[in-house]
Design a protein around this motif. Structure first.
Motif, PDB file in Angstrom:
ATOM      1  N   GLY A  46      -2.929   8.292 -15.635  1.00  0.00           N
ATOM      2  CA  GLY A  46      -4.103   7.802 -16.345  1.00  0.00           C
ATOM      3  C   GLY A  46      -4.452   6.352 -16.096  1.00  0.00           C
ATOM      4  N   ALA A  47      -3.818   5.704 -15.088  1.00  0.00           N
ATOM      5  CA  ALA A  47      -4.168   4.315 -14.784  1.00  0.00           C
ATOM      6  C   ALA A  47      -5.632   4.231 -14.371  1.00  0.00           C
ATOM      7  CB  ALA A  47      -3.273   3.776 -13.671  1.00  0.00           C
ATOM      8  N   ALA A  48      -6.346   3.277 -14.945  1.00  0.00           N
ATOM      9  CA  ALA A  48      -7.777   3.162 -14.676  1.00  0.00           C
ATOM     10  C   ALA A  48      -8.061   2.489 -13.342  1.00  0.00           C
ATOM     11  CB  ALA A  48      -8.454   2.380 -15.794  1.00  0.00           C
ATOM     12  N   ALA A  49      -7.133   1.662 -12.867  1.00  0.00           N
ATOM     13  CA  ALA A  49      -7.381   0.941 -11.613  1.00  0.00           C
ATOM     14  C   ALA A  49      -6.067   0.654 -10.906  1.00  0.00           C
ATOM     15  CB  ALA A  49      -8.131  -0.360 -11.883  1.00  0.00           C
ATOM     16  N   TRP A  50      -6.179   0.529  -9.597  1.00  0.00           N
ATOM     17  CA  TRP A  50      -5.037   0.250  -8.718  1.00  0.00           C
ATOM     18  C   TRP A  50      -5.499  -0.848  -7.762  1.00  0.00           C
ATOM     19  CZ3 TRP A  50      -0.043   2.173  -7.847  1.00  0.00           C
ATOM     20  CH2 TRP A  50       0.520   1.914  -6.601  1.00  0.00           C
ATOM     21  N   LEU A  51      -4.935  -2.048  -7.889  1.00  0.00           N
ATOM     22  CA  LEU A  51      -5.464  -3.193  -7.149  1.00  0.00           C
ATOM     23  C   LEU A  51      -4.373  -3.917  -6.370  1.00  0.00           C
ATOM     24  CD1 LEU A  51      -8.041  -4.956  -6.695  1.00  0.00           C
ATOM     25  CD2 LEU A  51      -7.186  -6.409  -8.537  1.00  0.00           C
ATOM     26  N   PRO A  52      -4.468  -3.946  -5.029  1.00  0.00           N
ATOM     27  CA  PRO A  52      -3.536  -4.759  -4.247  1.00  0.00           C
ATOM     28  C   PRO A  52      -3.692  -6.240  -4.580  1.00  0.00           C
ATOM     29  CG  PRO A  52      -4.692  -3.167  -2.858  1.00  0.00           C
ATOM     30  CD  PRO A  52      -5.388  -3.174  -4.189  1.00  0.00           C
ATOM     31  N   LYS A  53      -2.582  -6.967  -4.720  1.00  0.00           N
ATOM     32  CA  LYS A  53      -2.649  -8.386  -5.062  1.00  0.00           C
ATOM     33  C   LYS A  53      -3.359  -9.211  -4.006  1.00  0.00           C
ATOM     34  CE  LYS A  53       1.415  -8.736  -8.072  1.00  0.00           C
ATOM     35  NZ  LYS A  53       2.734  -9.368  -8.266  1.00  0.00           N
ATOM     36  N   GLU A  54      -3.339  -8.717  -2.780  1.00  0.00           N
ATOM     37  CA  GLU A  54      -3.978  -9.468  -1.697  1.00  0.00           C
ATOM     38  C   GLU A  54      -5.490  -9.549  -1.867  1.00  0.00           C
ATOM     39  OE1 GLU A  54      -4.522  -5.833   1.517  1.00  0.00           O
ATOM     40  OE2 GLU A  54      -2.690  -7.017   1.548  1.00  0.00           O
ATOM     41  N   VAL A  80       0.860  -1.178   0.000  1.00  0.00           N
ATOM     42  CA  VAL A  80       0.000   0.000   0.000  1.00  0.00           C
ATOM     43  C   VAL A  80       0.898   1.230   0.000  1.00  0.00           C
ATOM     44  CG1 VAL A  80      -1.748   1.317   1.227  1.00  0.00           C
ATOM     45  CG2 VAL A  80      -1.845  -1.183   1.232  1.00  0.00           C
ATOM     46  N   ASP A  81       0.964   1.899  -1.117  1.00  0.00           N
ATOM     47  CA  ASP A  81       1.803   3.094  -1.263  1.00  0.00           C
ATOM     48  C   ASP A  81       0.957   4.158  -1.942  1.00  0.00           C
ATOM     49  OD1 ASP A  81       3.599   5.082  -2.018  1.00  0.00           O
ATOM     50  OD2 ASP A  81       5.258   3.669  -2.205  1.00  0.00           O
ATOM     51  N   SER A  82       0.383   5.054  -1.146  1.00  0.00           N
ATOM     52  CA  SER A  82      -0.538   6.039  -1.703  1.00  0.00           C
ATOM     53  C   SER A  82       0.168   6.998  -2.654  1.00  0.00           C
ATOM     54  CB  SER A  82      -1.225   6.818  -0.578  1.00  0.00           C
ATOM     55  OG  SER A  82      -0.269   7.419   0.272  1.00  0.00           O
ATOM     56  N   ASP A  83       1.475   7.248  -2.419  1.00  0.00           N
ATOM     57  CA  ASP A  83       2.213   8.138  -3.311  1.00  0.00           C
ATOM     58  C   ASP A  83       2.294   7.554  -4.720  1.00  0.00           C
ATOM     59  OD1 ASP A  83       4.001  10.463  -3.861  1.00  0.00           O
ATOM     60  OD2 ASP A  83       5.467   8.870  -4.219  1.00  0.00           O
ATOM     61  N   LEU A  84       2.588   6.250  -4.811  1.00  0.00           N
ATOM     62  CA  LEU A  84       2.633   5.602  -6.118  1.00  0.00           C
ATOM     63  C   LEU A  84       1.239   5.526  -6.733  1.00  0.00           C
ATOM     64  CD1 LEU A  84       5.192   2.659  -5.720  1.00  0.00           C
ATOM     65  CD2 LEU A  84       5.456   4.754  -7.052  1.00  0.00           C
ATOM     66  N   ALA A  85       0.222   5.344  -5.896  1.00  0.00           N
ATOM     67  CA  ALA A  85      -1.153   5.323  -6.406  1.00  0.00           C
ATOM     68  C   ALA A  85      -1.513   6.668  -7.027  1.00  0.00           C
ATOM     69  CB  ALA A  85      -2.130   4.977  -5.286  1.00  0.00           C
TER      70      ALA A  85
END
Length: 228
Positions: free
Chosen positions: A98-106, A86-91
């Motif tokens: 323009g990334a449409a989604a950000w999904l943790p693998k867990e 979980v890295d909000s800065d990278l998110a």
């Protein structure tokens, strides 16, 4: 059927995900890799996917540059970023790019499948643990409502036309028919609108446009008609 490109440093993960997705009739893995940036761009150029599923470890802190180059190679692709931390800065960086989604693998493969289908329909998805910071960052960049700044100034004439029809509750094929353009062109303009306005959903784009005073009846229609 959605064409997918899977990009991850873990070969076992990609192979397991490919096998799982092979059971889904509306999803097809066109290609996969365990990549360098060059390999990612070349495979995207050949596979021409609807969605690229990319591990953030591949993008690193250069997420904006890599995704910009990916869009140049394959303008219609939408990106789902996978992450092990979980890295909000990278998110925030991914959202800006323009990334449409950000999904943790867990979250698991079944939730990934749901997100892929959402993204395929033109939606965006970020988890609650980073969504607040992402929205705050993008709102700051968009500027406060009620100022003289025109949030639509960054849009082309065609993008404004697409946004106006979008706010009426119409979707890809309907927008294409009304404006006499292809569905792929609608998708490209939609992504451009979300990226340029620094928002994640069509609803936010319509609301931001309304706050700028350019389309007075936009907000009420958007709340009723657009996906949330």
């Amino acid at each position: 059927m959605l064409r997918l490109l899977l990009v991850d440093e873990q070969r076992m993960f990609v192979e397991a995900l490919t096998q799982y997705l092979s059971t889904e009739s509306d999803l097809w893995v066109a290609d996969s890799s365990y990549p360098s940036e060059t390999d990612l761009l070349e495979r995207a150029r050949i596979a021409w996917p609807d969605i690229a599923v990319v591990d953030i470890a591949v993008l690193g802190t250069r997420v904006h540059e890599v995704l910009r180059r990916l869009e140049e190679v394959c303008p219609d692709v939408r990106v789902v970023v996978l992450t092990s931390t979980v890295d909000s800065d990278l998110a925030v960086r991914a959202a800006r790019a323009g990334a449409a989604a950000w999904l943790p693998k867990e979250r698991g493969i079944s939730e990934l499948v749901e997100v892929l289908r959402l993204v395929g329909r033109g939606h965006a998805w970020y988890p609650p643990e980073v969504l607040g910071e992402v929205l705050c960052a993008l709102r700051r960049e968009a500027g406060p409502a009620g100022t003289d700044h025109d949030p639509l100034a960054v849009l082309s004439v065609r993008e404004r036309e697409v946004l106006a029809v979008m706010a009426e509750g119409k979707r890809g094929r309907q927008i294409a028919a009304e404006l006499f353009i292809s569905v792929q062109t609608v998708r490209k303009h939609t992504r451009g609108i979300l990226t340029k306005l620094n928002v994640h959903t069509q609803l936010e784009a319509a609301m931001l446009a309304s706050s700028g005073g350019e389309m007075p009846a936009l907000a009420e229609t958007a709340v009723r008609a657009l996906p949330r």
